[in-house]
Design a protein around this motif. Structure first.
Motif, short mmCIF file in Angstrom:
data_model
loop_
_atom_site.label_atom_id
_atom_site.label_comp_id
_atom_site.label_asym_id
_atom_site.label_seq_id
_atom_site.Cartn_x
_atom_site.Cartn_y
_atom_site.Cartn_z
N UNK A 1 -5.12 3.51 5.75
CA UNK A 1 -3.89 3.49 6.54
C UNK A 1 -4.13 3.07 7.99
N UNK A 2 -5.26 3.45 8.55
CA UNK A 2 -5.54 3.08 9.94
C UNK A 2 -5.60 1.56 10.10
N UNK A 3 -6.25 0.89 9.16
CA UNK A 3 -6.32 -0.56 9.19
C UNK A 3 -4.95 -1.20 9.03
N UNK B 1 -8.34 -5.14 6.34
CA UNK B 1 -7.60 -4.03 5.74
C UNK B 1 -8.07 -3.91 4.30
N UNK B 2 -8.35 -2.67 3.89
CA UNK B 2 -8.80 -2.44 2.52
C UNK B 2 -7.80 -3.06 1.54
N UNK B 3 -8.28 -3.69 0.46
CA UNK B 3 -7.43 -4.47 -0.43
C UNK B 3 -6.14 -3.79 -0.91
N UNK B 4 -6.18 -2.54 -1.27
CA UNK B 4 -4.98 -1.90 -1.82
C UNK B 4 -4.27 -1.01 -0.81
N UNK B 5 -4.77 -0.95 0.41
CA UNK B 5 -4.21 -0.04 1.41
C UNK B 5 -2.77 -0.38 1.78
N UNK C 1 2.74 1.28 1.99
CA UNK C 1 4.13 0.84 1.82
C UNK C 1 4.85 1.69 0.78
N UNK C 2 4.19 1.97 -0.34
CA UNK C 2 4.81 2.81 -1.38
C UNK C 2 5.06 4.22 -0.87
N UNK C 3 4.11 4.77 -0.14
CA UNK C 3 4.27 6.13 0.37
C UNK C 3 5.45 6.20 1.34
#
Length: 116
Positions: free
Chosen positions: A26-28, A79-83, A88-90
């Motif tokens: 999330x930070x990225x 940014x981590x690939x699935x982050x 966004x979903x959260x």
């Protein structure tokens, strides 16, 4: 946007923000989003990134703004690939829950007025 802070209690906001901060990458995500939004949104993102209280709806708005204006992709560099999808979903689920709660309360008030 400025009036959205009252949509969550202090405890709800603190819990929601902590859950966002616990998401991997999330930070990225918010670091990548920050440069694509105006100063007001940047201030909220900065507050979030240093771990202090902020308005989570500004975080959602910043993400939406960056995507809507084409400044951000689903997989930005560093940014981590699935982050991005996770964050966004959260935020999306949180927004929908908040809107549902607000809608139920307004319907309840309307029905009380009719029964009045």
């Amino acid at each position: 946007m400025k009036d959205t802070g009252a949509l969550l209690s202090d405890l709800q906001r603190a819990t929601f923000l902590q859950n966002i901060r616990n998401l991997n990458g999330q930070e990225g995500v918010f670091t990548a989003v920050r440069s694509h939004v105006n100063k007001t949104y940047q201030q909220q993102v900065d507050r979030h990134l240093v771990g202090v209280d902020c308005n989570p709806w500004y975080l959602a708005g910043a993400l939406r703004h960056a995507f809507a204006h084409g400044a951000l992709t689903a997989t930005p560099q560093n940014v981590q690939p699935q982050a991005m999808g996770t964050v966004a979903r959260f935020l999306s689920r949180g927004l929908f829950q908040c809107m549902d709660t607000e809608f139920r309360e307004r319907v309840r008030q309307f029905e009380q007025m009719l029964d009045g």
